[in-house]
Design a protein around this motif. Structure first.
Motif, PDB file in Angstrom:
ATOM      1  N   ARG A 144       0.842  -1.213   0.000  1.00 14.85           N
ATOM      2  CA  ARG A 144       0.000   0.000   0.000  1.00 14.85           C
ATOM      3  C   ARG A 144       0.871   1.255   0.000  1.00 14.85           C
ATOM      4  O   ARG A 144       0.590   2.211  -0.718  1.00 14.85           O
ATOM      5  CB  ARG A 144      -0.940   0.008   1.199  1.00 14.85           C
ATOM      6  N   ARG A 145       1.923   1.252   0.805  1.00 12.44           N
ATOM      7  CA  ARG A 145       2.820   2.411   0.880  1.00 12.44           C
ATOM      8  C   ARG A 145       3.488   2.648  -0.482  1.00 12.44           C
ATOM      9  O   ARG A 145       3.561   3.773  -0.962  1.00 12.44           O
ATOM     10  CB  ARG A 145       3.863   2.193   1.980  1.00 12.44           C
ATOM     11  N   VAL A 146       3.977   1.597  -1.107  1.00 11.63           N
ATOM     12  CA  VAL A 146       4.646   1.737  -2.405  1.00 11.63           C
ATOM     13  C   VAL A 146       3.667   2.250  -3.468  1.00 11.63           C
ATOM     14  O   VAL A 146       3.994   3.151  -4.242  1.00 11.63           O
ATOM     15  CB  VAL A 146       5.281   0.394  -2.836  1.00 11.63           C
ATOM     16  N   LEU A 147       2.465   1.699  -3.487  1.00 10.35           N
ATOM     17  CA  LEU A 147       1.495   2.127  -4.500  1.00 10.35           C
ATOM     18  C   LEU A 147       0.988   3.546  -4.234  1.00 10.35           C
ATOM     19  O   LEU A 147       0.722   4.299  -5.175  1.00 10.35           O
ATOM     20  CB  LEU A 147       0.346   1.131  -4.589  1.00 10.35           C
ATOM     21  N   THR A 148       0.887   3.939  -2.978  1.00  9.90           N
ATOM     22  CA  THR A 148       0.518   5.319  -2.658  1.00  9.90           C
ATOM     23  C   THR A 148       1.614   6.280  -3.113  1.00  9.90           C
ATOM     24  O   THR A 148       1.335   7.332  -3.697  1.00  9.90           O
ATOM     25  CB  THR A 148       0.250   5.467  -1.143  1.00  9.90           C
ATOM     26  N   SER A 149       2.860   5.910  -2.881  1.00  6.71           N
ATOM     27  CA  SER A 149       3.981   6.726  -3.353  1.00  6.71           C
ATOM     28  C   SER A 149       4.006   6.778  -4.876  1.00  6.71           C
ATOM     29  O   SER A 149       4.219   7.846  -5.468  1.00  6.71           O
ATOM     30  CB  SER A 149       5.307   6.175  -2.830  1.00  6.71           C
ATOM     31  N   LEU A 150       3.772   5.641  -5.513  1.00  3.57           N
ATOM     32  CA  LEU A 150       3.722   5.604  -6.982  1.00  3.57           C
ATOM     33  C   LEU A 150       2.644   6.551  -7.489  1.00  3.57           C
ATOM     34  O   LEU A 150       2.868   7.320  -8.429  1.00  3.57           O
ATOM     35  CB  LEU A 150       3.471   4.180  -7.478  1.00  3.57           C
ATOM     36  N   GLN A 151       1.492   6.520  -6.865  1.00  2.32           N
ATOM     37  CA  GLN A 151       0.398   7.406  -7.263  1.00  2.32           C
ATOM     38  C   GLN A 151       0.832   8.874  -7.144  1.00  2.32           C
ATOM     39  O   GLN A 151       0.565   9.679  -8.042  1.00  2.32           O
ATOM     40  CB  GLN A 151      -0.822   7.130  -6.394  1.00  2.32           C
ATOM     41  N   GLY A 205      -1.242   9.010 -13.847  1.00  2.00           N
ATOM     42  CA  GLY A 205      -1.990   8.388 -12.767  1.00  2.00           C
ATOM     43  C   GLY A 205      -1.901   6.881 -12.865  1.00  2.00           C
ATOM     44  O   GLY A 205      -1.400   6.338 -13.852  1.00  2.00           O
ATOM     45  N   LEU A 206      -2.400   6.210 -11.839  1.00  2.00           N
ATOM     46  CA  LEU A 206      -2.354   4.747 -11.834  1.00  2.00           C
ATOM     47  C   LEU A 206      -3.083   4.145 -13.033  1.00  2.00           C
ATOM     48  O   LEU A 206      -2.700   3.090 -13.533  1.00  2.00           O
ATOM     49  CB  LEU A 206      -2.946   4.199 -10.527  1.00  2.00           C
ATOM     50  N   ASP A 207      -4.122   4.826 -13.496  1.00  2.00           N
ATOM     51  CA  ASP A 207      -4.884   4.328 -14.642  1.00  2.00           C
ATOM     52  C   ASP A 207      -4.126   4.461 -15.957  1.00  2.00           C
ATOM     53  O   ASP A 207      -4.565   3.952 -16.981  1.00  2.00           O
ATOM     54  CB  ASP A 207      -6.230   5.046 -14.755  1.00  2.00           C
ATOM     55  N   ARG A 208      -2.962   5.113 -15.926  1.00  2.98           N
ATOM     56  CA  ARG A 208      -2.136   5.311 -17.126  1.00  2.98           C
ATOM     57  C   ARG A 208      -0.890   4.419 -17.102  1.00  2.98           C
ATOM     58  O   ARG A 208      -0.039   4.525 -17.968  1.00  2.98           O
ATOM     59  CB  ARG A 208      -1.720   6.776 -17.243  1.00  2.98           C
ATOM     60  N   LEU A 209      -0.791   3.545 -16.090  1.00  4.24           N
ATOM     61  CA  LEU A 209       0.364   2.643 -16.013  1.00  4.24           C
ATOM     62  C   LEU A 209       0.423   1.759 -17.247  1.00  4.24           C
ATOM     63  O   LEU A 209      -0.579   1.174 -17.663  1.00  4.24           O
ATOM     64  CB  LEU A 209       0.274   1.748 -14.772  1.00  4.24           C
ATOM     65  N   LEU A 210       1.618   1.645 -17.797  1.00  4.92           N
ATOM     66  CA  LEU A 210       1.849   0.767 -18.935  1.00  4.92           C
ATOM     67  C   LEU A 210       2.554  -0.512 -18.501  1.00  4.92           C
ATOM     68  O   LEU A 210       2.216  -1.595 -18.965  1.00  4.92           O
ATOM     69  CB  LEU A 210       2.721   1.483 -19.980  1.00  4.92           C
ATOM     70  N   GLN A 211       3.535  -0.365 -17.608  1.00  8.40           N
ATOM     71  CA  GLN A 211       4.353  -1.509 -17.200  1.00  8.40           C
ATOM     72  C   GLN A 211       4.854  -1.298 -15.784  1.00  8.40           C
ATOM     73  O   GLN A 211       5.206  -0.191 -15.404  1.00  8.40           O
ATOM     74  CB  GLN A 211       5.542  -1.645 -18.169  1.00  8.40           C
ATOM     75  N   VAL A 212       4.841  -2.375 -14.996  1.00  6.94           N
ATOM     76  CA  VAL A 212       5.331  -2.342 -13.621  1.00  6.94           C
ATOM     77  C   VAL A 212       6.255  -3.539 -13.413  1.00  6.94           C
ATOM     78  O   VAL A 212       5.929  -4.657 -13.811  1.00  6.94           O
ATOM     79  CB  VAL A 212       4.168  -2.415 -12.598  1.00  6.94           C
ATOM     80  N   TRP A 265       3.568 -13.192  -2.645  1.00  9.51           N
ATOM     81  CA  TRP A 265       3.061 -12.623  -3.887  1.00  9.51           C
ATOM     82  C   TRP A 265       1.534 -12.507  -3.909  1.00  9.51           C
ATOM     83  O   TRP A 265       0.993 -11.517  -4.400  1.00  9.51           O
ATOM     84  CB  TRP A 265       3.538 -13.406  -5.107  1.00  9.51           C
ATOM     85  N   GLY A 266       0.814 -13.464  -3.365  1.00  9.96           N
ATOM     86  CA  GLY A 266      -0.650 -13.397  -3.362  1.00  9.96           C
ATOM     87  C   GLY A 266      -1.151 -12.145  -2.646  1.00  9.96           C
ATOM     88  O   GLY A 266      -2.076 -11.475  -3.123  1.00  9.96           O
ATOM     89  N   GLN A 267      -0.550 -11.822  -1.517  1.00 12.68           N
ATOM     90  CA  GLN A 267      -0.945 -10.623  -0.772  1.00 12.68           C
ATOM     91  C   GLN A 267      -0.611  -9.351  -1.551  1.00 12.68           C
ATOM     92  O   GLN A 267      -1.414  -8.415  -1.603  1.00 12.68           O
ATOM     93  CB  GLN A 267      -0.244 -10.603   0.583  1.00 12.68           C
ATOM     94  N   VAL A 268       0.561  -9.321  -2.167  1.00 13.28           N
ATOM     95  CA  VAL A 268       0.957  -8.170  -2.986  1.00 13.28           C
ATOM     96  C   VAL A 268      -0.033  -8.001  -4.135  1.00 13.28           C
ATOM     97  O   VAL A 268      -0.515  -6.900  -4.405  1.00 13.28           O
ATOM     98  CB  VAL A 268       2.396  -8.354  -3.520  1.00 13.28           C
ATOM     99  N   ASN A 269      -0.361  -9.084  -4.785  1.00 13.11           N
ATOM    100  CA  ASN A 269      -1.279  -9.038  -5.927  1.00 13.11           C
ATOM    101  C   ASN A 269      -2.669  -8.537  -5.512  1.00 13.11           C
ATOM    102  O   ASN A 269      -3.308  -7.776  -6.251  1.00 13.11           O
ATOM    103  CB  ASN A 269      -1.367 -10.420  -6.578  1.00 13.11           C
ATOM    104  N   GLU A 270      -3.147  -8.948  -4.340  1.00  8.88           N
ATOM    105  CA  GLU A 270      -4.453  -8.485  -3.854  1.00  8.88           C
ATOM    106  C   GLU A 270      -4.475  -6.975  -3.650  1.00  8.88           C
ATOM    107  O   GLU A 270      -5.450  -6.308  -3.997  1.00  8.88           O
ATOM    108  CB  GLU A 270      -4.808  -9.190  -2.541  1.00  8.88           C
ATOM    109  N   VAL A 271      -3.396  -6.427  -3.100  1.00  6.50           N
ATOM    110  CA  VAL A 271      -3.334  -4.982  -2.894  1.00  6.50           C
ATOM    111  C   VAL A 271      -3.254  -4.259  -4.245  1.00  6.50           C
ATOM    112  O   VAL A 271      -3.882  -3.214  -4.433  1.00  6.50           O
ATOM    113  CB  VAL A 271      -2.162  -4.594  -1.960  1.00  6.50           C
ATOM    114  N   PHE A 272      -2.526  -4.822  -5.200  1.00  6.63           N
ATOM    115  CA  PHE A 272      -2.501  -4.242  -6.553  1.00  6.63           C
ATOM    116  C   PHE A 272      -3.924  -4.159  -7.105  1.00  6.63           C
ATOM    117  O   PHE A 272      -4.315  -3.134  -7.672  1.00  6.63           O
ATOM    118  CB  PHE A 272      -1.636  -5.092  -7.496  1.00  6.63           C
ATOM    119  N   ALA A 273      -4.698  -5.216  -6.938  1.00  4.65           N
ATOM    120  CA  ALA A 273      -6.075  -5.227  -7.450  1.00  4.65           C
ATOM    121  C   ALA A 273      -6.917  -4.159  -6.754  1.00  4.65           C
ATOM    122  O   ALA A 273      -7.746  -3.505  -7.404  1.00  4.65           O
ATOM    123  CB  ALA A 273      -6.695  -6.611  -7.267  1.00  4.65           C
TER     124      ALA A 273
END
Length: 127
Positions: A52-59, A68-75, A85-93
């Motif tokens: 969550r912290r990483v994705l908030t910073s990315l935003q 914005g996050l909706d414009r991400l092409l590649q991560v 990984w399952g937990q990371v993927n859930e937060v990405f979703a």
């Protein structure tokens, strides 16, 4: 022309690099670790908290760059424990909803302060 991005909404660079650069309508985001920009020494928390912290910073970086996050092409996500990984993927979703950028997951040795993940990203600037 290359524009450099600096925002207080993401951790400050710890070396000779920018949080992101913008060129030709594309944002290239440097590696982001799960450090709180307001308190870099704060505990990292669980892998979900770190994600969550990483994705908030990315935003924050993307918004400062006119994207914005909706414009991400590649991560690219670097993780120290593939079992998380399952937990990371859930937060990405949670953060990205139906948007699904191209993505790679790379297992790595320990990261700074024993962080569980780091990510880099490429996004399009809003037109």
């Amino acid at each position: 022309m290359i524009d450099t991005i600096h925002t207080p909404d993401a951790p400050r660079p710890a070396g000779h690099y920018s949080q992101a650069v913008v060129h030709g309508g594309t944002v290239y985001v440097a590696g982001i670790l799960p450090f709180d920009p307001a308190d870099p020494d704060a505990p990292l928390g669980s892998i979900r908290d770190q994600t969550r912290r990483v994705l908030t910073s990315l935003q924050g970086v993307l918004e400062a760059a006119g994207s914005g996050l909706d414009r991400l092409l590649q991560v690219t996500v670097y993780v120290t424990d593939l079992g998380s990984w399952g937990q990371v993927n859930e937060v990405f979703a949670e953060f990205l909803g139906d948007h699904r950028p191209a993505r790679a997951v790379v297992p790595v040795l320990p990261l700074k302060r024993n962080a569980g993940l780091e990510l880099m990203a490429v996004a399009a600037v809003r037109e």
